[in-house]
Design an enzyme around this catalytic site. Structure first.
Site, PDB file in Angstrom:
ATOM      1  N   ASN A  64       4.873   9.584 -20.392  1.00  0.00           N
ATOM      2  CA  ASN A  64       5.821   8.458 -20.429  1.00  0.00           C
ATOM      3  C   ASN A  64       6.716   8.541 -21.664  1.00  0.00           C
ATOM      4  O   ASN A  64       7.904   8.237 -21.603  1.00  0.00           O
ATOM      5  CB  ASN A  64       5.062   7.131 -20.415  1.00  0.00           C
ATOM      6  N   ASP A 118       9.318 -11.156   7.903  1.00  0.00           N
ATOM      7  CA  ASP A 118       8.090 -10.839   7.180  1.00  0.00           C
ATOM      8  C   ASP A 118       7.191  -9.974   8.067  1.00  0.00           C
ATOM      9  O   ASP A 118       6.833 -10.396   9.180  1.00  0.00           O
ATOM     10  CB  ASP A 118       7.401 -12.185   6.871  1.00  0.00           C
ATOM     11  N   TYR A 160      -3.031  -2.950  -6.606  1.00  0.00           N
ATOM     12  CA  TYR A 160      -1.942  -2.330  -5.824  1.00  0.00           C
ATOM     13  C   TYR A 160      -2.453  -1.117  -5.054  1.00  0.00           C
ATOM     14  O   TYR A 160      -2.302  -1.018  -3.834  1.00  0.00           O
ATOM     15  CB  TYR A 160      -0.779  -1.927  -6.745  1.00  0.00           C
ATOM     16  N   ASP A 206      -1.916  -1.682 -23.813  1.00  0.00           N
ATOM     17  CA  ASP A 206      -1.963  -0.858 -22.603  1.00  0.00           C
ATOM     18  C   ASP A 206      -2.161  -1.711 -21.346  1.00  0.00           C
ATOM     19  O   ASP A 206      -2.670  -2.824 -21.420  1.00  0.00           O
ATOM     20  CB  ASP A 206      -3.115   0.151 -22.734  1.00  0.00           C
ATOM     21  N   SER A 227      -4.796  -1.861  -2.245  1.00  0.00           N
ATOM     22  CA  SER A 227      -4.153  -2.389  -1.036  1.00  0.00           C
ATOM     23  C   SER A 227      -3.489  -1.255  -0.250  1.00  0.00           C
ATOM     24  O   SER A 227      -3.533  -1.234   0.979  1.00  0.00           O
ATOM     25  CB  SER A 227      -3.140  -3.492  -1.381  1.00  0.00           C
ATOM     26  N   LYS A 228      -2.889  -0.291  -0.950  1.00  0.00           N
ATOM     27  CA  LYS A 228      -2.230   0.818  -0.246  1.00  0.00           C
ATOM     28  C   LYS A 228      -3.275   1.731   0.425  1.00  0.00           C
ATOM     29  O   LYS A 228      -3.063   2.207   1.533  1.00  0.00           O
ATOM     30  CB  LYS A 228      -1.362   1.625  -1.223  1.00  0.00           C
ATOM     31  N   PHE A 280      13.916  -0.268  -2.987  1.00  0.00           N
ATOM     32  CA  PHE A 280      14.412   0.962  -3.620  1.00  0.00           C
ATOM     33  C   PHE A 280      14.306   2.190  -2.706  1.00  0.00           C
ATOM     34  O   PHE A 280      15.329   2.758  -2.290  1.00  0.00           O
ATOM     35  CB  PHE A 280      13.641   1.173  -4.934  1.00  0.00           C
ATOM     36  N   THR A 317       1.267   6.270  -1.266  1.00  0.00           N
ATOM     37  CA  THR A 317       1.415   6.649  -2.667  1.00  0.00           C
ATOM     38  C   THR A 317       0.270   7.537  -3.132  1.00  0.00           C
ATOM     39  O   THR A 317      -0.860   7.416  -2.628  1.00  0.00           O
ATOM     40  CB  THR A 317       1.433   5.357  -3.524  1.00  0.00           C
ATOM     41  N   ASP A 318       0.547   8.366  -4.127  1.00  0.00           N
ATOM     42  CA  ASP A 318      -0.537   9.199  -4.678  1.00  0.00           C
ATOM     43  C   ASP A 318      -1.539   8.361  -5.474  1.00  0.00           C
ATOM     44  O   ASP A 318      -2.609   8.856  -5.826  1.00  0.00           O
ATOM     45  CB  ASP A 318       0.031  10.334  -5.544  1.00  0.00           C
ATOM     46  N   GLU A 319      -1.200   7.095  -5.741  1.00  0.00           N
ATOM     47  CA  GLU A 319      -2.138   6.250  -6.501  1.00  0.00           C
ATOM     48  C   GLU A 319      -3.431   5.998  -5.730  1.00  0.00           C
ATOM     49  O   GLU A 319      -4.430   5.592  -6.323  1.00  0.00           O
ATOM     50  CB  GLU A 319      -1.487   4.916  -6.877  1.00  0.00           C
TER      51      GLU A 319
END
Ligand SMILES: Cc1cn([C@H]2C[C@H](O)[C@@H](COP(=O)(O)OP(=O)(O)O[C@H]3O[C@H](C)C(=O)[C@H](O)[C@H]3O)O2)c(=O)[nH]c1=O
Length: 340
Positions: free
Chosen positions: A252, A59, A153, A275, A156-157, A11, A125-127
């Site tokens: 959301n 990869d 996730y 959730d 890992s980032k 994306f 990412t901001d996560e």
């Protein structure tokens, strides 16, 4: 310049490839993508015959392949978008996130170190900052906010970001990192909230909203993100992190209701479901650094971006309809069957 863009069939990477191929005809854009479930060459149709564009399937975690590619291409710049990105999938299969997001990143870094590079850019990412409380709208993530991850996730980032910055400090690799808020726009895979709601609402299907729908995300139109990355790569300071977000916070439930209203669909389609485990409450970015140092300003507000996004999904059904049938239906049932 020869620029390798990894994850260019996804994306954000796909939108970035479009942007770069059109904006810099003198540069060669090499799109390196493994074409896993969310990678789609249909996304590249508008640029596939451009003379400054080339696709390579591969990869980023395959060391022999990556080193051979660098030996052949000798890229000037590498921009790493390739990642497993869906939080829900990371909860059921953390290992593939470690492989692609961490091992893939270190493999690219080692190739850059071996063959030399003008710039390596990590799209993050901001996560990685964890979340903010819902009752403190005065708090925002800055580049100084400590890393404090919640999901496999985001872990890992964050790990990948730390490797990137460590390669700068230890080996002097010229790196930059950007951390964005939630993106939306054309070519977004319909497992993520906005495209999922648009595509399911158009088919009059139930719309799963996790918990009470009170969690807040800070929405960034994807081309604003692409412009920001281009700026960071060309003008950002080596070794630095830049947060990218445009103060477009919505719950959301607000997002889902906005889409339903625009599509003239009833709110009765909304189904509150179990959730997400460890669900981050609120993300909100302070973009002061990128605005003041690099002069970035987003073009879209959420209100203008969501209209453009909905129009795109209405006009490009052939891009997403086959995705949400077939294999995807099976995935969706596995992921949400118990919740719906
Ligand atoms: C798919 C889905 C999601 N949600 C909720 C969960 C989140 O609070 C919000 C957005 O979820 P989504 O999975 O679209 O995105 P995030 O978990 O916020 O993460 C996204 O934005 C960051 C920055 C990245 O770095 C991730 O790669 C990207 O996927 O909607 C629902 O309520 N129902 C649903 O069916």
């Amino acid at each position: 310049m020869k620029i390798i863009v990894t994850g260019g069939a996804g994306f954000i990477g796909g939108n970035f490839v479009h942007y770069m191929v059109n904006k810099y005809p003198e540069d060669m854009i090499i799109n390196l993508d493994l074409l896993t479930y969310a990678g789609n060459l249909e996304t590249l149709k508008p640029v596939e015959n451009a003379p400054n564009y080339k696709f390579v399937k591969g990869d980023i975690a395959d060391r022999a392949f990556i080193f051979k590619l660098f030996e052949e291409e000798k890229p000037d710049v590498v921009i790493n978008f390739a990642a497993e990105s869906h939080v829900d999938r990371s909860i059921t299969d953390p290992e593939s996130f470690v492989r692609t997001n961490v091992m893939g990143t270190t493999t690219l870094l080692d190739a850059c170190r071996t063959y030399g590079i003008k710039r390596y850019h990590q799209v993050s990412t901001d996560e990685v900052y964890g979340d903010l409380p819902l009752d403190r709208p005065d708090l925002f993530f800055t580049e100084e906010t400590p890393l404090h991850t919640s999901s496999p996730y985001s872990s890992s980032k964050a790990s990948a970001d730390l490797f990137v910055l460590a390669y700068h400090r230890t080996y002097g690799l010229p790196v930059t990192v950007s951390r964005c808020s939630n993106n939306y726009g054309p070519y977004h895979f319909p497992e993520k909230l906005i495209p999922l709601i648009i595509s399911r609402a158009l088919n009059d299907e139930e719309l799963p909203v996790y918990g009470k729908g009170e969690n807040v995300r800070d929405w960034l139109y994807v081309t604003d993100h692409c412009k920001a990355i281009d700026l960071v790569v060309r003008k950002g300071k080596v070794g630095e992190v830049y947060n990218i977000g445009g103060h477009n916070e919505r719950t959301n439930l607000e997002v889902v209701k906005t889409i339903l209203k625009a599509l003239n669909k009833p709110e009765s389609l909304i189904k509150f479901v179990t959730d997400r485990p460890g669900h981050d409450r609120r993300y909100a970015i302070d973009p002061t650094k990128i605005e003041t140092e690099l002069g970035w300003k987003p073009e879209y507000t959420f209100d203008t971006g969501i209209v453009k996004t909905i129009e795109w999904y209405l006009n490009n059904k052939e891009w997403w309809e086959h995705i949400i049938s077939g294999e995807y239906t099976k995935y969706f049932e596995n992921m949400y069957g118990e919740r719906l």
